[in-house]
Write a protein that holds these residues in place. Structure first.
Motif, mmCIF file in Angstrom:
data_model
loop_
_atom_site.group_PDB
_atom_site.id
_atom_site.type_symbol
_atom_site.label_atom_id
_atom_site.label_comp_id
_atom_site.label_asym_id
_atom_site.label_seq_id
_atom_site.Cartn_x
_atom_site.Cartn_y
_atom_site.Cartn_z
ATOM 1 N N THR A 262 -11.249 -29.929 30.179
ATOM 2 C CA THR A 262 -10.576 -29.998 31.481
ATOM 3 C C THR A 262 -9.803 -31.315 31.600
ATOM 4 O O THR A 262 -8.697 -31.439 31.086
ATOM 5 C CB THR A 262 -11.597 -29.837 32.627
ATOM 6 O OG1 THR A 262 -12.635 -30.835 32.505
ATOM 7 C CG2 THR A 262 -12.252 -28.458 32.575
ATOM 8 N N ASP A 263 -10.395 -32.294 32.261
ATOM 9 C CA ASP A 263 -9.679 -33.534 32.551
ATOM 10 C C ASP A 263 -9.287 -34.319 31.297
ATOM 11 O O ASP A 263 -8.254 -34.989 31.280
ATOM 12 C CB ASP A 263 -10.530 -34.443 33.451
ATOM 13 C CG ASP A 263 -10.889 -33.783 34.761
ATOM 14 O OD1 ASP A 263 -10.386 -32.681 35.026
ATOM 15 O OD2 ASP A 263 -11.682 -34.365 35.524
ATOM 16 N N GLN A 318 1.536 -35.162 38.096
ATOM 17 C CA GLN A 318 0.163 -34.758 37.805
ATOM 18 C C GLN A 318 -0.155 -34.975 36.330
ATOM 19 O O GLN A 318 -1.227 -35.473 35.977
ATOM 20 C CB GLN A 318 -0.050 -33.288 38.165
ATOM 21 C CG GLN A 318 -1.474 -32.795 37.921
ATOM 22 C CD GLN A 318 -1.664 -31.349 38.351
ATOM 23 O OE1 GLN A 318 -1.020 -30.862 39.281
ATOM 24 N NE2 GLN A 318 -2.562 -30.661 37.667
ATOM 25 N N ASN A 322 -2.893 -37.716 34.818
ATOM 26 C CA ASN A 322 -3.933 -37.299 33.874
ATOM 27 C C ASN A 322 -3.861 -38.121 32.590
ATOM 28 O O ASN A 322 -4.885 -38.624 32.104
ATOM 29 C CB ASN A 322 -3.772 -35.811 33.558
ATOM 30 C CG ASN A 322 -4.752 -35.335 32.499
ATOM 31 O OD1 ASN A 322 -4.479 -35.418 31.302
ATOM 32 N ND2 ASN A 322 -5.897 -34.849 32.933
ATOM 33 N N ILE A 335 -7.836 -35.222 37.954
ATOM 34 C CA ILE A 335 -6.652 -34.350 37.941
ATOM 35 C C ILE A 335 -6.478 -33.764 36.541
ATOM 36 O O ILE A 335 -6.556 -34.471 35.545
ATOM 37 C CB ILE A 335 -5.402 -35.131 38.367
ATOM 38 C CG1 ILE A 335 -5.443 -35.384 39.879
ATOM 39 C CG2 ILE A 335 -4.131 -34.398 38.002
ATOM 40 C CD1 ILE A 335 -4.226 -36.075 40.429
ATOM 41 N N THR A 336 -6.242 -32.456 36.484
ATOM 42 C CA THR A 336 -6.099 -31.767 35.207
ATOM 43 C C THR A 336 -4.679 -31.900 34.649
ATOM 44 O O THR A 336 -3.749 -32.290 35.362
ATOM 45 C CB THR A 336 -6.431 -30.277 35.359
ATOM 46 O OG1 THR A 336 -5.594 -29.703 36.378
ATOM 47 C CG2 THR A 336 -7.878 -30.073 35.747
ATOM 48 N N LEU A 337 -4.535 -31.563 33.363
ATOM 49 C CA LEU A 337 -3.238 -31.581 32.696
ATOM 50 C C LEU A 337 -2.573 -30.220 32.916
ATOM 51 O O LEU A 337 -3.091 -29.193 32.456
ATOM 52 C CB LEU A 337 -3.423 -31.865 31.211
ATOM 53 C CG LEU A 337 -2.188 -32.231 30.394
ATOM 54 C CD1 LEU A 337 -1.531 -33.496 30.934
ATOM 55 C CD2 LEU A 337 -2.559 -32.421 28.924
ATOM 56 N N SER A 341 -4.986 -27.907 30.585
ATOM 57 C CA SER A 341 -6.412 -28.008 30.889
ATOM 58 C C SER A 341 -6.982 -26.673 31.362
ATOM 59 O O SER A 341 -6.270 -25.837 31.929
ATOM 60 C CB SER A 341 -6.644 -29.058 31.982
ATOM 61 O OG SER A 341 -6.349 -30.356 31.532
#
Length: 395
Positions: A262-263, A318, A322, A335-337, A341
């Motif tokens: 994820t992150d 965003q 990340n 915050i995700t990519l 992600s």
């Protein structure tokens, strides 16, 4: 249909598909060991991400032929629904709590984050309002302040969840829309300074945010505690070198690096694919940035211009937040990519945002091609967005 295909922005589509497919591959590579241990199925996260990718692409293609002008007409119910969901997520027994944050609604596998919907709602709201307020844009109290009150209320609800990262990304996108809408420079810089000071106060006002800040500055001061994620991210990045250890050969994902799929998925990309993999990913985001800016430049409709700029900046900012967190250049925000992600709500909302951008590009391409044919005005044009009732194309 032929008119749509001739005007479709296949360059934008190619970038989106490459990011989505690459993300699916890296989600599997970064999660199969963890998925086997936790769920007894190495393809658990891959299968869910594949479903969300299909849903996201389906919505993208639908939204891409849906006239973006209608969002301007429906902005009041869109914002109202967003506020209802942001309030609902905070109600005990209604909102779902995970990792000490109450950000989700739904049941079972069908859950989503209302704060992700807020990204679209506030960008559409700011684009529409500041398009309509041009005659009052130099007046702070009449032209600038009212939308900021609505944004501040939404930001407050997101902050309570707590989700400072998502709230900040929304503020950045809306701030850019405001800056190019004709606002006086003295007003803009006063607002920017106030917002920066406010975020700084918020960052230091909660112990968990302060811990993230101190771990970001010196993660090795507490490598087994607050600095654990960042230290292991450094190990992933440093191990990869130029060409990486090879796809699926990461060691850090084997229980050492939390949130590897994820992150911190970019750390796994760096470890397995090396500098070349990171560079390829960055090039794709840069191409998306240039494509979004090109749509902004060529679009004649003021509402469409601001929408294209807002969505482009929100997605790219965003990604930058990340990447900054993974490399230790920014605090870890969760915050995700985008498009890479693991995460259903984030992926679907990003695809919808890109679908709106595609529709803006599609309409403008169609108008330009029609003008080149010798006509001065495309057929079925929208004379007034308030009376818009049909697509630009009707065959």
């Amino acid at each position: 249909m032929k008119q749509i295909l001739r005007s479709y922005d296949f360059g934008l589509l190619a970038i989106i598909l490459l990011l989505g497919i690459f993300g699916l591959l890296m989600v599997y590579s970064s999660s199969f060991a963890f998925a086997e241990i936790k769920h007894g199925n190495p393809q658990y996260f891959f299968n869910k991400q594949l479903i969300w990718l299909i849903i996201g692409l389906t919505l993208f293609f639908f939204v891409s032929i849906f006239p973006y002008q209608l969002y301007g007409r429906w902005i009041i119910p869109i914002v109202f629904l967003t506020f209802l969901l942001l309030i609902a997520v905070l109600i005990p027994g209604v909102g779902i709590e995970r990792n000490y944050s109450q950000r989700w609604l739904g049941a079972g596998p069908l859950i989503f984050q209302p704060s992700e919907l807020a990204k679209i709602a506030f960008i559409v709201y700011f684009s529409k309002v500041y398009t309509n307020k041009q005659k009052d844009i130099e007046s702070f109290t009449k032209g600038v302040l009212p939308p900021l009150i609505i944004l501040g209320a939404g930001f407050g609800l997101i902050l309570v969840q707590p989700d400072l990262g998502t709230g900040t990304s929304i503020l950045l996108a809306c701030g850019l829309i405001l800056s190019v809408s004709g606002i006086r420079q003295v007003h803009f810089w006063a607002l920017a300074g106030t917002a920066a000071a406010g975020i700084a106060v918020l960052a230091f006002s909660a112990s968990y945010r302060l811990e993230r800040l101190t771990s970001f500055i010196n993660p090795f001061a507490d490598p087994d505690g607050s600095g654990f994620q960042l230290v292991n991210s450094y190990l992933s990045i440093g191990t990869g070198g130029v060409t990486g250890t090879g796809l699926a050969n990461s060691v850090q994902k084997l229980g050492y690096l939390p949130e590897a799929h994820t992150d911190f998925i970019m750390a796994i990309i760096a470890e397995e694919l090396g500098f070349l993999g990171v560079a390829m990913t960055m090039i794709l985001y840069l191409l998306l940035l240039f494509k979004g800016f090109h749509i902004f430049q060529k679009t004649e409709n003021p509402f469409g211009k601001l929408l294209a700029l807002g969505f482009t900046f929100q997605i790219i900012s965003q990604a930058m937040i990340n990447l900054g967190a993974v490399t230790g250049m920014l605090p870890i925000t969760g915050i995700t990519l985008p498009l890479i992600s693991y995460g259903g709500t984030s992926m679907v909302i990003t695809f919808i945002s890109l679908g709106i951008m595609m529709n803006i590009s599609l309409q403008q391409n169609y108008r330009l091609k029609y003008k080149k044919s010798g006509n001065t005005t495309p057929p079925n044009r929208v004379k007034d967005e308030k009376t818009y009732h049909r697509p630009v194309w009707n065959g």
